[in-house]
Design a protein around this motif. Structure first.
Motif, PDB file in Angstrom:
ATOM      1  N   ILE A 109      -3.102   0.415   7.142  1.00 48.37           N
ATOM      2  CA  ILE A 109      -3.416   1.340   6.053  1.00 48.37           C
ATOM      3  C   ILE A 109      -3.079   0.629   4.753  1.00 48.37           C
ATOM      4  O   ILE A 109      -1.922   0.262   4.511  1.00 48.37           O
ATOM      5  CB  ILE A 109      -2.635   2.657   6.179  1.00 48.37           C
ATOM      6  N   ALA A 110      -4.091   0.413   3.941  1.00 44.39           N
ATOM      7  CA  ALA A 110      -3.938  -0.393   2.722  1.00 44.39           C
ATOM      8  C   ALA A 110      -4.044   0.489   1.481  1.00 44.39           C
ATOM      9  O   ALA A 110      -5.139   0.931   1.123  1.00 44.39           O
ATOM     10  CB  ALA A 110      -5.005  -1.489   2.687  1.00 44.39           C
ATOM     11  N   PRO A 111      -2.927   0.754   0.814  1.00 44.04           N
ATOM     12  CA  PRO A 111      -2.982   1.492  -0.453  1.00 44.04           C
ATOM     13  C   PRO A 111      -3.372   0.556  -1.594  1.00 44.04           C
ATOM     14  O   PRO A 111      -3.473  -0.662  -1.402  1.00 44.04           O
ATOM     15  CB  PRO A 111      -1.544   1.986  -0.615  1.00 44.04           C
ATOM     16  N   ASP A 112      -3.579   1.111  -2.776  1.00 42.46           N
ATOM     17  CA  ASP A 112      -3.882   0.234  -3.919  1.00 42.46           C
ATOM     18  C   ASP A 112      -2.607  -0.370  -4.500  1.00 42.46           C
ATOM     19  O   ASP A 112      -2.653  -1.343  -5.234  1.00 42.46           O
ATOM     20  CB  ASP A 112      -4.658   0.992  -5.001  1.00 42.46           C
ATOM     21  N   LYS A 113      -1.457   0.218  -4.138  1.00 43.45           N
ATOM     22  CA  LYS A 113      -0.173  -0.289  -4.618  1.00 43.45           C
ATOM     23  C   LYS A 113       0.839  -0.153  -3.488  1.00 43.45           C
ATOM     24  O   LYS A 113       1.015   0.917  -2.919  1.00 43.45           O
ATOM     25  CB  LYS A 113       0.280   0.495  -5.836  1.00 43.45           C
ATOM     26  N   LEU A 114       1.489  -1.268  -3.144  1.00 43.79           N
ATOM     27  CA  LEU A 114       2.443  -1.286  -2.028  1.00 43.79           C
ATOM     28  C   LEU A 114       3.824  -1.641  -2.550  1.00 43.79           C
ATOM     29  O   LEU A 114       4.026  -2.711  -3.128  1.00 43.79           O
ATOM     30  CB  LEU A 114       1.998  -2.312  -0.980  1.00 43.79           C
ATOM     31  N   LYS A 115       4.787  -0.737  -2.339  1.00 43.18           N
ATOM     32  CA  LYS A 115       6.141  -0.978  -2.814  1.00 43.18           C
ATOM     33  C   LYS A 115       6.892  -1.836  -1.817  1.00 43.18           C
ATOM     34  O   LYS A 115       6.933  -1.551  -0.623  1.00 43.18           O
ATOM     35  CB  LYS A 115       6.886   0.340  -3.014  1.00 43.18           C
ATOM     36  N   MET A 116       7.494  -2.899  -2.327  1.00 44.18           N
ATOM     37  CA  MET A 116       8.299  -3.779  -1.498  1.00 44.18           C
ATOM     38  C   MET A 116       9.701  -3.183  -1.293  1.00 44.18           C
ATOM     39  O   MET A 116      10.159  -2.389  -2.113  1.00 44.18           O
ATOM     40  CB  MET A 116       8.409  -5.158  -2.145  1.00 44.18           C
ATOM     41  N   PRO A 117      10.385  -3.552  -0.228  1.00 42.28           N
ATOM     42  CA  PRO A 117      11.722  -2.996   0.041  1.00 42.28           C
ATOM     43  C   PRO A 117      12.707  -3.170  -1.107  1.00 42.28           C
ATOM     44  O   PRO A 117      13.644  -2.381  -1.264  1.00 42.28           O
ATOM     45  CB  PRO A 117      12.174  -3.772   1.283  1.00 42.28           C
ATOM     46  N   TRP A 118      12.527  -4.207  -1.942  1.00 41.53           N
ATOM     47  CA  TRP A 118      13.457  -4.466  -3.040  1.00 41.53           C
ATOM     48  C   TRP A 118      13.010  -3.824  -4.357  1.00 41.53           C
ATOM     49  O   TRP A 118      13.640  -4.010  -5.390  1.00 41.53           O
ATOM     50  CB  TRP A 118      13.648  -5.963  -3.232  1.00 41.53           C
ATOM     51  N   GLY A 119      11.898  -3.054  -4.318  1.00 41.28           N
ATOM     52  CA  GLY A 119      11.505  -2.269  -5.481  1.00 41.28           C
ATOM     53  C   GLY A 119      10.295  -2.725  -6.258  1.00 41.28           C
ATOM     54  O   GLY A 119       9.708  -1.954  -7.013  1.00 41.28           O
ATOM     55  N   GLN A 120       9.877  -3.976  -6.105  1.00 41.62           N
ATOM     56  CA  GLN A 120       8.682  -4.456  -6.803  1.00 41.62           C
ATOM     57  C   GLN A 120       7.418  -3.996  -6.069  1.00 41.62           C
ATOM     58  O   GLN A 120       7.469  -3.576  -4.906  1.00 41.62           O
ATOM     59  CB  GLN A 120       8.703  -5.982  -6.906  1.00 41.62           C
ATOM     60  N   TYR A 121       6.272  -4.118  -6.758  1.00 38.14           N
ATOM     61  CA  TYR A 121       5.006  -3.661  -6.183  1.00 38.14           C
ATOM     62  C   TYR A 121       4.007  -4.809  -6.058  1.00 38.14           C
ATOM     63  O   TYR A 121       3.984  -5.729  -6.885  1.00 38.14           O
ATOM     64  CB  TYR A 121       4.376  -2.580  -7.061  1.00 38.14           C
ATOM     65  N   ILE A 122       3.182  -4.731  -5.041  1.00 43.19           N
ATOM     66  CA  ILE A 122       1.997  -5.591  -4.897  1.00 43.19           C
ATOM     67  C   ILE A 122       0.791  -4.685  -5.046  1.00 43.19           C
ATOM     68  O   ILE A 122       0.714  -3.621  -4.410  1.00 43.19           O
ATOM     69  CB  ILE A 122       2.002  -6.321  -3.549  1.00 43.19           C
ATOM     70  N   ALA A 165      -7.929   5.095  -3.117  1.00 40.27           N
ATOM     71  CA  ALA A 165      -7.154   5.857  -2.141  1.00 40.27           C
ATOM     72  C   ALA A 165      -6.771   4.931  -0.991  1.00 40.27           C
ATOM     73  O   ALA A 165      -7.435   3.905  -0.764  1.00 40.27           O
ATOM     74  CB  ALA A 165      -7.981   7.030  -1.624  1.00 40.27           C
ATOM     75  N   PRO A 166      -5.715   5.245  -0.248  1.00 46.17           N
ATOM     76  CA  PRO A 166      -5.352   4.418   0.912  1.00 46.17           C
ATOM     77  C   PRO A 166      -6.533   4.260   1.864  1.00 46.17           C
ATOM     78  O   PRO A 166      -7.247   5.227   2.151  1.00 46.17           O
ATOM     79  CB  PRO A 166      -4.211   5.214   1.560  1.00 46.17           C
ATOM     80  N   GLU A 167      -6.759   3.031   2.310  1.00 41.60           N
ATOM     81  CA  GLU A 167      -7.897   2.733   3.165  1.00 41.60           C
ATOM     82  C   GLU A 167      -7.439   2.309   4.553  1.00 41.60           C
ATOM     83  O   GLU A 167      -6.480   1.544   4.688  1.00 41.60           O
ATOM     84  CB  GLU A 167      -8.749   1.618   2.553  1.00 41.60           C
ATOM     85  N   LYS A 168      -8.125   2.808   5.566  1.00 42.65           N
ATOM     86  CA  LYS A 168      -7.854   2.411   6.939  1.00 42.65           C
ATOM     87  C   LYS A 168      -8.738   1.214   7.266  1.00 42.65           C
ATOM     88  O   LYS A 168      -9.930   1.367   7.545  1.00 42.65           O
ATOM     89  CB  LYS A 168      -8.133   3.573   7.893  1.00 42.65           C
ATOM     90  N   LEU A 169      -8.163   0.017   7.203  1.00 48.99           N
ATOM     91  CA  LEU A 169      -8.929  -1.214   7.362  1.00 48.99           C
ATOM     92  C   LEU A 169      -8.474  -1.993   8.586  1.00 48.99           C
ATOM     93  O   LEU A 169      -7.305  -1.963   8.960  1.00 48.99           O
ATOM     94  CB  LEU A 169      -8.768  -2.104   6.128  1.00 48.99           C
ATOM     95  N   THR A 170      -9.409  -2.707   9.189  1.00 48.36           N
ATOM     96  CA  THR A 170      -9.046  -3.740  10.157  1.00 48.36           C
ATOM     97  C   THR A 170      -8.782  -5.018   9.367  1.00 48.36           C
ATOM     98  O   THR A 170      -9.031  -5.077   8.155  1.00 48.36           O
ATOM     99  CB  THR A 170     -10.179  -3.981  11.156  1.00 48.36           C
TER     100      THR A 170
END
Length: 277
Positions: free
Chosen positions: A19-32, A39-44
């Motif tokens: 599941i690929a969102p447009d913004k992914l929060k890393m465990p340490w707080g920064q974003y990719i 919207a979140p996409e269900k991708l292979t």
């Protein structure tokens, strides 16, 4: 490279789901982030490449440890000059994985924190097209001595980078980029099976990234039995900031290559491969 590495290491297949969102929060707080808001996409994994999803790629590619990913990047030719052996060639930039901070460890999977030359990029795709074996590029066949004898250029030995089956899987995914990708489809050539990938790289400026980009498209044909790779890069384009600035050049050059070398149109169809789930 990140997708092929994950497949080669048995950590993923072209149909691995994420599941690929447009913004992914890393465990340490920064974003990719992805390039576009969505919207979140269900991708292979095939869909991740088709959509150039940074957030999807770091989730799947990150299943492989840093040391292994770095080793594959080296085998693909990053960080070293190619065998063309001409003055002025850069080796690009690939720092050792032991120096990567937490963010660099993730973003190298989609091209930040590293640099490479267009010929290095082309040879990465050549390795995939050549059933996983990277050859050395040759610009000059050789030189003749005073007696007229041809002394051939010394060419480095081929390097096995990924398995033949991984190369085939990667080509199948790259073919979907051209068939279905929002920008990749502008690299289609009627009658032929084309596999390739768009590229949009932010260019470093000062301590961060500026507003200009290096946009590219690298593709191979015919996808069912690759014979040729064409790589087109537009550096610091001031009119187009995505691969639409490179696909017209790719199409024009590859069309001429197919015509010059008399490659017949495709008689087979691409593999059925789901890009969403």
């Amino acid at each position: 490279m990140a997708a092929a590495t994950a497949v080669d290491q048995g950590k993923a297949t072209p149909l691995t789901r994420v599941i690929a969102p447009d913004k992914l929060k890393m465990p340490w707080g920064q974003y990719i982030n992805d390039a576009e808001i969505h919207a979140p996409e269900k991708l292979t994994l095939a869909g991740v490449l088709m959509n150039s999803s940074n957030t999807g790629l770091v989730q799947i590619g990150g299943k492989v440890d840093s040391k292994t990913r770095y080793s594959y990047m080296q085998k693909f030719g990053m960080g070293s000059k190619t065998g063309v052996n001409f003055e002025g060639e850069s080796s690009g930039l690939l720092s050792n994985y032991t120096t990567w901070d937490r963010m660099t460890d993730k973003v190298v999977m989609f091209g930040q924190g590293v640099s490479l030359t267009p010929i290095q990029t082309a040879m990465i795709y050549q390795a995939i097209a050549n059933k996983g074996v990277r050859l050395s590029p040759v610009l000059v066949e050789g030189c003749r001595d005073s007696s007229g004898n041809l002394i051939k250029t010394n060419v480095p030995e081929p390097v096995r980078v990924i398995s033949e089956s991984t190369a085939a899987d990667t080509i199948d995914m790259l073919e979907k980029v051209v068939e279905l990708g929002p920008i990749g489809k502008t690299a289609r050539i009627s009658g032929y099976r084309i596999a390739g990938k768009t590229g949009t790289a932010q260019i470093a400026e000062g301590r961060g990234y500026g507003r200009l980009h290096a946009v590219s498209f690298v593709g191979m044909a015919p996808a069912d039995e690759p014979q040729y790779v064409v790589a087109v890069t537009a550096y610091k384009s001031r009119t187009i900031s995505n691969s639409l600035g490179a696909t017209p050049g790719f199409v024009a050059i590859m069309k001429q290559v197919l015509k010059t070398y008399k490659l017949p149109p495709a008689t087979t169809k691409s593999k059925k491969l789901a890009v969403r789930w």
